[in-house]
Structures are given as structure tokens and as C-alpha cells.
Design a protein around this motif. Structure first.
Motif, PDB file in Angstrom:
ATOM      1  N   GLU A 477       0.834  -1.203   0.000  1.00 18.45           N
ATOM      2  CA  GLU A 477       0.000   0.000   0.000  1.00 18.45           C
ATOM      3  C   GLU A 477       0.871   1.258   0.000  1.00 18.45           C
ATOM      4  O   GLU A 477       0.591   2.223  -0.711  1.00 18.45           O
ATOM      5  CB  GLU A 477      -0.928  -0.005   1.215  1.00 18.45           C
ATOM      6  N   ARG A 478       1.922   1.250   0.794  1.00 11.71           N
ATOM      7  CA  ARG A 478       2.851   2.385   0.815  1.00 11.71           C
ATOM      8  C   ARG A 478       3.518   2.553  -0.544  1.00 11.71           C
ATOM      9  O   ARG A 478       3.630   3.675  -1.054  1.00 11.71           O
ATOM     10  CB  ARG A 478       3.904   2.160   1.905  1.00 11.71           C
ATOM     11  N   LYS A 480       2.322   1.614  -3.405  1.00 13.93           N
ATOM     12  CA  LYS A 480       1.316   2.060  -4.369  1.00 13.93           C
ATOM     13  C   LYS A 480       1.123   3.574  -4.310  1.00 13.93           C
ATOM     14  O   LYS A 480       1.020   4.249  -5.341  1.00 13.93           O
ATOM     15  CB  LYS A 480      -0.011   1.349  -4.111  1.00 13.93           C
ATOM     16  N   LYS A 481       1.094   4.130  -3.103  1.00 16.32           N
ATOM     17  CA  LYS A 481       0.935   5.578  -2.945  1.00 16.32           C
ATOM     18  C   LYS A 481       2.118   6.325  -3.562  1.00 16.32           C
ATOM     19  O   LYS A 481       1.949   7.360  -4.220  1.00 16.32           O
ATOM     20  CB  LYS A 481       0.792   5.931  -1.472  1.00 16.32           C
ATOM     21  N   ASP A 484       1.826   5.928  -7.481  1.00  9.57           N
ATOM     22  CA  ASP A 484       0.685   6.643  -8.061  1.00  9.57           C
ATOM     23  C   ASP A 484       0.865   8.151  -8.045  1.00  9.57           C
ATOM     24  O   ASP A 484       0.296   8.862  -8.880  1.00  9.57           O
ATOM     25  CB  ASP A 484      -0.598   6.270  -7.316  1.00  9.57           C
ATOM     26  N   SER A 485       1.657   8.649  -7.116  1.00  9.45           N
ATOM     27  CA  SER A 485       1.858  10.095  -7.019  1.00  9.45           C
ATOM     28  C   SER A 485       3.082  10.579  -7.789  1.00  9.45           C
ATOM     29  O   SER A 485       3.344  11.786  -7.841  1.00  9.45           O
ATOM     30  CB  SER A 485       1.985  10.503  -5.549  1.00  9.45           C
ATOM     31  N   THR A 495      12.631   9.807  -2.229  1.00  6.17           N
ATOM     32  CA  THR A 495      11.462   9.044  -2.664  1.00  6.17           C
ATOM     33  C   THR A 495      11.872   7.631  -3.071  1.00  6.17           C
ATOM     34  O   THR A 495      11.178   6.649  -2.771  1.00  6.17           O
ATOM     35  CB  THR A 495      10.763   9.742  -3.837  1.00  6.17           C
ATOM     36  N   ARG A 709      -0.111   1.256 -13.272  1.00  7.42           N
ATOM     37  CA  ARG A 709      -0.160   1.427 -11.831  1.00  7.42           C
ATOM     38  C   ARG A 709       0.055   0.097 -11.119  1.00  7.42           C
ATOM     39  O   ARG A 709      -0.174  -0.967 -11.672  1.00  7.42           O
ATOM     40  CB  ARG A 709      -1.509   2.030 -11.404  1.00  7.42           C
TER      41      ARG A 709
END
Length: 714
Positions: A477-478, A480-481, A484-485, A495, A709
């Protein structure tokens, strides 16, 4: 029998064949193919299709496939390209099960040909027909119950257990001639041409379960679906050897890469990786393709690398010994019993070392010496070299080798001959084909090379297959964020580090600072000593540009390093792209390696590992594998580079945490499988600490590409 294999039965074991374009005119492809079917004594009916002839070679001809009164399983089409689609449609309506389209003028011949090939494939799919070609040489099966030569080559090779696929029709002619001249037997042969339907992958799947095939030979110019190819090869190679030659090894006009990984992970490196992971034996040329396949077909697999060389000439024996040394084969010590037996058998002038030089003796001495070597448990394989002298004729020595071959086979020892100056069979006799045969080479170096490849395959079969582990601590989940950003292009270092951390990859703490004041604050927060690294959009490799300063122990030293770095940037004209600096906690001492990812357009994600730091591209001590990695792949990667000696503990240095590096590679594999947007990644250097102390990624560059994604697994 699975459906795909059943669909190829009508192609490789048809019960009836029609030749569309069969002709009376000498030199035409239609005539050659029709004549070859008759001359090979095909066991089913052959129907010539020609609207302008009543009979061809005394066999009734038919105006069209519709006029044939019996079912047709295979149709060979040899008419001009503009008539192929009509012929294919008629075959489909007739109920023909497979087509071989010899005709050229398709995808290899411009836009019109591409469209014509697309339409041909569509017709075949619509009618459920399998298609070989177009622009191919045809197919062949030496099974006496089939005896099919549906090619335009007049050569029908001997019966054997080697199957071959080639993407080149022109080379196919040479291949069949070569096989016949050297008495190398084939089971089936297919020239796949443009691969509009049937590909090497399909044929491999057929041969995997074919009881008549023990060895698979491939000549490849390109890969259609490398992942499917890899999956098939992994399932086949533990049971049947696959020997392949891949053309196009050199890269023409390769572009400069923006990362170390991109520069090192070339297409040919990817091919090597694919073959290594799947157990395929890669050779450099067609001669080696036949040499190695011949040994694998006719001889048992070597149990080890201990070699004995029996020769009647010192020079050839020395050449063979040098070749063994270069190939990693060991000239073994003969047992005391063998040495005693040779001493009693051979003249005083004979050399009883290894190579064993028996000098100018006859067939009886060859027989006695080979019998002793067959029973010596210190020997895994024997290479027997013969130079035709005055005292013994080749036929007699060949007979000795033929007679003793079953004993070597019973003991599981390869026996390979080199009759100097003569390739294949010895004049006046035949070293028998099939499982009892002995491959014979003109020169000993070729014999050694083929034996070394057989040993390579034997060892490959003994390796554990491995599994791809599942890491339960990955924070998808981390990840993916983050993905996606992020925009396409290179991620900011902090990053990139955050993405790595989400996959449990250990990194050295790093902070971004836009000016000197922020840099000092960051250094005090993480604790001295620190490293200072330039943050610039214009600099790819910071060390070369003077953008790295290490072992900074105080705020005063940090200020001095910062000022010196900025002055270097001004002098070099690089000040414009600078956004600030990064401050990073200095890592403890260790061995520096590189790990990385490069997304190849053909093979997909490639994982790289090797010697790291500033000398990565200079020494090019690296290895590459295709994802997904198994634990066995990761273990082999780490041990296949020269830098592994450093990780083991070189000259008294403490050993490094090798299991941690293996885990790093497996986590990278999981990351790139989950995140297809990653197109390039450099983790360089990765500092590997002592046993049980892990590692730390000191620098990370990650480039994102497409708009795909992250798809979270269910």
C-alpha cells in the motif's frame, strides 16, 4: 495427449499430404517438394494439386484441393504469394488440419506482405488449421512409420533422436546436408519461417513429450514470447537437453545508457541470462550446435570433470590437454592398476601419464588401453585421438572403438573420438549412429568443447530448481501511494529510498537539504560522521563530477566541504541544475556491490548484480537474470561474479553477509514484478557488512516509465 500436441500431429505425423503447386517443371519448388515426398517413401497418399496437369510423376493430379477424393491432413502450399490466401481458404473448407506455406512475399516483404500474412493467419485460425511459415523450408520426420520430407531439400538425414527447429530456411538446407554427411540422426525437423502461427515454443512443447526425441536443437534469430520460452525450457531441460545458437550477438548502434545497469544489461547479456536460468546450452555457431547435440544424443552424461586422453601422437594430446584446462576439465590421475596394465601392454617408449601417448602401435594396443580406461574409477570420460600412421589402419581402430562403446556406456562414461583430419565417420567403416554410437571429430579441441558443454548440462540438471519466496513484510500500500503520485522520470533520492524501504530493502539514512544551514541541521539530527552529495538535475554520476564528499566529522568540516563542492560545480558550469544537497549517515566499512534493474523491451525486467562503486563499468564484473528470480537464481548470481571472492573474505578479511545480499536480489525481483513502471534502477553502491550484519543501499536511482499502476495481488 494435450490439445496443442495433438494439433501438431497432423503437421509432423500426417496420414496424407497434398502439394498445392506441384509441378512437372524442373527447378520449381512445387516439383522439388513433391519429388522429395515420393523419394522419402512417405507412408501415406500424396496428392499433387495443379489445374494444368493431369498427372505428375505418374500420379493423378487434381485441379484443386476440393477434387481430392480423400481427407487431407497436411497441405504444402508452394504457389506465388498472391494465390496463397485463396489456396488456404480452400484448404480450410476442405477440412485440412495443417498447412506448410513455403511461399515468400509476406511479412518479410513490406506493408502489403504484412497484411497478407495477417490475413493468412486469420484464415487458419478461423478454420482451426495449424500453420508453419510462411516463407519457410518445410517439415521433415524420419520415423520409418512416417518418412516425411515435406521440404525443398533433397537431403533426407538418417534416423535419430535429435529434433531441430530453425528460423532460417536457407540455413535449413545446410543443416540437413551437414547432418547427413556426419551421420547425425534427426527425429524431426521444422523450418518455421515467419512464425505466423507455429513457433519454436510450439515445437518445444511437442518435443517435450515426444518419445522419439531425446535432444532439441534450436537456431534462433529472435524471440516471440521470451517468458513463455523460459517457462517451457525450464520444464524441458531437466529431462531433455536443449542446445541453441542465437544469432545477433553483437549490438549495433547501441545508445548510451543513463545508468550502470542499463549499460551492462545488454540484449545479448539478457539472452545469456535466459539460457542460464532455463538450463539451455548456448553455443556460438552451427558446428558447435551439431557437435554438442551429437555428444548428448549418443553418449551418457559425464558424472564429473575427470578426463583421460588416449592418443598416438604427442602434439594432438597436448592440444587436447590445453583445451581441457581452458574448459575446466581435469586431466585425472590414473589408478595404479591402470598404469600397471598400460606398462605391461605398451612399448617402453609410450608415455603413461595423462595424456597417454601410446605411440605407433596397432589396434590391439588401442583395445587393451581403452579396456583399462573403461574400468578405472578415477576417470569420468575418455577422449581417444587417432592419427593414421603406417602401423594401424583407421578402420581397425574404429572397429575397436565401436566394440568397446557398449562397455563405456554400461559404466556411464562418455567415449569421444578424434580421428585427425576426418570428420564424422571413418572411411571404410561407421562409428554407429544412435545411442551406441561414438561421436568422431576432426580435431581434439572440438571434442573437448563438446564434452565440456555436456558436463555443463549434467551439472545444470543436478542444481536445485529453487522457489520464489513470498515476503510477508512488504508494504504494498505504501509502495502504491509512492508510485501513483510520481511522474515518469527519475525519482528523487529520498522518494527512491522510501520505495525501497516499503519492500524491506535496507537503506542508509539520508536527508535532503536546499542550503548549507539545512545541511548542518540534517547532519546534527542523524549524527556525524556524514557524507555530502550534490542534488542536481544535470549530473548523472556524482562522484565523477566532484559531487560527493565523505567522512565529514563536524559542522565546520561540513561547511568547508559544501563550499568546496559548490565551487567545483561553478567551475564546471554545472551550478544551474543544482537544487541543494543530500546529507547521509556514513556507513561502516564493508564490500561495495551493485544491484539494479533494467526493463528490456523483449525480455522484460532484468536484475543485475556485481562489483559496485566507481569501478562498476570499468571491470564489468556483473551478472544478469530475468525475473522472477528464485532463491536458487539469487544464490547463483552472487557466486558467479569475481567479486564473490571479496564477499567470502579475501586474504584474511572477514566474510560478508552473503545471505542478506541474496535476499536483496529477491526483494528487488518482487518489487519490479509488482511495479511494472520501474524501467531502470541503480543501487550503487550497496555496502555489504560482515556476517549477520546485513547491508545498506548508499545511493539509489530509480526511473519510472509507463502510466501502469501498481496492481496489488489478491
Amino acid at each position: 495427449m494435450n490439445e496443442k500436441r495433438r494439433s501438431l500431429e497432423s503437421l509432423l505425423k500426417p496420414r496424407s499430404v497434398a502439394v498445392i503447386g506441384a509441378s512437372r517443371h524442373d527447378g520449381s519448388l512445387g516439383k522439388k517438394i513433391f519429388d522429395n515426398l515420393l523419394e522419402s517413401s512417405f507412408k501415406g497418399p500424396v496428392f499433387p494439386i495443379n489445374p494444368n496437369a493431369k498427372e505428375i510423376a505418374s500420379i493423378k493430379a487434381y485441379p484443386s484441393i476440393f477434387d481430392v477424393p480423400e481427407p487431407v491432413e497436411l497441405a504444402v502450399i508452394a504457389v506465388p504469394a498472391e494465390f496463397v490466401l485463396e489456396a488456404a481458404e480452400q484448404c480450410g473448407l476442405k477440412g485440412v488440419k495443417s498447412l506448410v506455406v513455403i511461399s515468400a512475399g509476406f511479412a518479410e516483404n513490406g506493408k502489403e506482405g504484412v497484411n497478407r500474412q495477417r490475413d493468412l493467419a486469420s484464415i487458419c485460425r478461423h478454420h482451426g488449421m495449424r500453420l508453419v511459415g510462411p516463407n519457410c523450408m518445410g517439415v521433415l520426420n524420419t520415423d520409418p512409420d512416417v518418412s516425411l520430407n515435406a521440404t525443398f531439400s533433397h537431403v533426407f538425414p538418417p534416423r535419430g533422436d535429435i529434433a531441430m527447429a530453425t528460423q532460417s530456411g536457407a540455413l535449413g538446407l545446410v543443416i540437413l546436408e551437414y547432418a547427413k554427411n556426419l551421420n547425425i540422426g534427426l527425429s524431426t525437423f521444422a523450418s518455421v519461417g515467419n512464425r505466423a502461427d507455429v513457433s519454436s515454443n510450439d515445437l518445444m512443447e511437442y518435443w517435450r513429450d515426444d518419445p522419439d526425441t531425446s535432444v532439441i536443437m534450436l537456431y534462433l534469430e529472435s524471440f516471440g514470447n521470451p517468458r513463455k520460452f523460459a517457462r517451457l525450457a525450464r520444464s524441458i531441460s531437466p529431462h531433455k537437453p536443449i542446445v541453441a545458437v542465437k544469432s545477433g550477438r553483437t549490438a549495433q548502434g547501441s545508445k548510451a545508457a543513463a545508468s550502470h545497469t542499463g549499460a551492462l544489461a545488454t540484449v545479448d547479456v539478457a539472452v545469456d541470462a535466459l539460457f542460464a536460468q532455463t538450463g539451455i546450452i548456448r553455443v556460438d555457431d552451427l558446428e558447435q550446435l551439431f557437435d554438442v547435440s551429437d555428444v548428448l544424443s549418443r553418449q551418457p552424461l559425464p558424472k564429473g570433470n575427470r578426463i583421460a586422453i588416449l592418443t598416438n601422437g604427442g602434439g594432438p594430446g597436448a592440444l587436447a590437454a590445453d583445451a581441457c584446462s581452458a574448459a575446466g576439465l581435469e586431466l585425472t590421475h590414473l589408478s595404479a592398476e591402470t598404469v600397471a596394465g598400460l606398462r605391461a601392454l605398451l612399448p617402453v617408449r609410450a608415455s603413461l601419464g595423462n595424456p597417454i601417448d601410446i605411440t605407433d602401435v596397432g589396434a590391439a594396443e588401442y583395445r587393451g588401453a581403452l579396456s583399462l580406461l573403461a574400468g578405472d574409477n578415477n576417470i569420468d570420460s575418455v577422449i581417444v585421438i587417432f592419427i593414421p600412421p603406417v602401423f594401424a589402419c583407421p578402420e581397425e581402430v574404429a572397429t575397436v572403438i565401436r566394440d568397446l562403446a557398449p562397455e563405456f556406456r554400461r559404466r556411464g562414461k562418455p567415449l569421444i573420438a578424434s580421428f585427425m583430419g576426418q570428420r564424422g565417420c571413418v572411411p571404410g567403416t561407421t562409428l554407429p549412429a544412435g545411442t551406441a554410437g561414438v561421436p568422431s571429430f576432426a580435431f581434439p579441441e572440438a571434442a573437448v568443447h563438446a564434452l565440456a558443454k555436456a558436463l555443463e548440462y549434467s551439472r545444470q540438471r543436478q542444481k536445485p530448481k529453487g522457489t520464489a519466496p513470498e515476503f510477508l513484510d512488504i508494504d504494498r500500500e505504501r509502495a502504491k501511494k509512492i508510485i501513483d503520485s510520481a511522474l515518469d522520470g527519475w525519482l528523487e533520492p529520498d522518494t527512491a529510498f522510501s520505495l525501497l524501504q516499503a519492500y524491506g530493502i535496507m537503506t542508509q539514512e539520508i536527508r535532503a537539504a536546499e542550503n548549507l544551514e539545512r545541511a548542518i541541521d540534517a547532519a546534527q539530527e542523524i549524527g556525524f560522521p556524514v557524507a555530502l552529495k550534490i542534488d542536481s538535475t544535470a549530473i548523472l554520476h556524482k562522484t565523477e563530477a566532484g559531487g560527493v564528499s565523505l567522512e565529514i566529522g563536524s559542522p565546520e568540516e561540513l561547511k568547508q566541504a559544501y563550499d568546496d563542492m559548490m565551487e567545483k560545480m561553478r567551475i564546471a558550469g554545472l551550478i544551474k541544475g543544482i537544487r541543494g544537497v543530500y546529507v547521509q549517515k556514513m556507513a561502516e566499512t564493508g564490500t561495495e556491490v551493485i544491484a539494479g534493474i533494467n526493463h528490456d523491451a523483449i525480455f522484460g525486467p532484468l536484475i543485475l548484480f556485481g562489483l559496485g562503486g566507481i569501478y562498476t563499468e570499468l571491470f564489468q564484473d556483473s551478472t544478469v537474470r530475468i525475473t522472477p528470480l528464485t532463491d536458487a537464481d539469487a544464490k547463483e548470481m552472487v557466486r558467479s561474479v569475481k567479486a564473490y571472492r571479496l564477499l567470502e573474505g579475501f586474504r584474511g578479511a572477514p566474510p560478508a553477509d552473503v545471505p542478506a545480499i541474496e535476499e536483496l536480489l529477491l526483494r528487488l525481483s518482487a518489487l519490479v514484478e509488482d511495479v511494472p513502471r520501474i524501467k531502470e534502477m541503480d543501487l550503487n553502491p550497496v555496502r555489504v557488512f560482515g556476517e549477520g550484519r546485513g547491508y545498506a543501499v548508499l545511493d539509489a536511482r530509480i526511473r519510472l516509465g509507463s502510466t501502469e499502476r501498481l496492481a496489488l495481488p489478491k
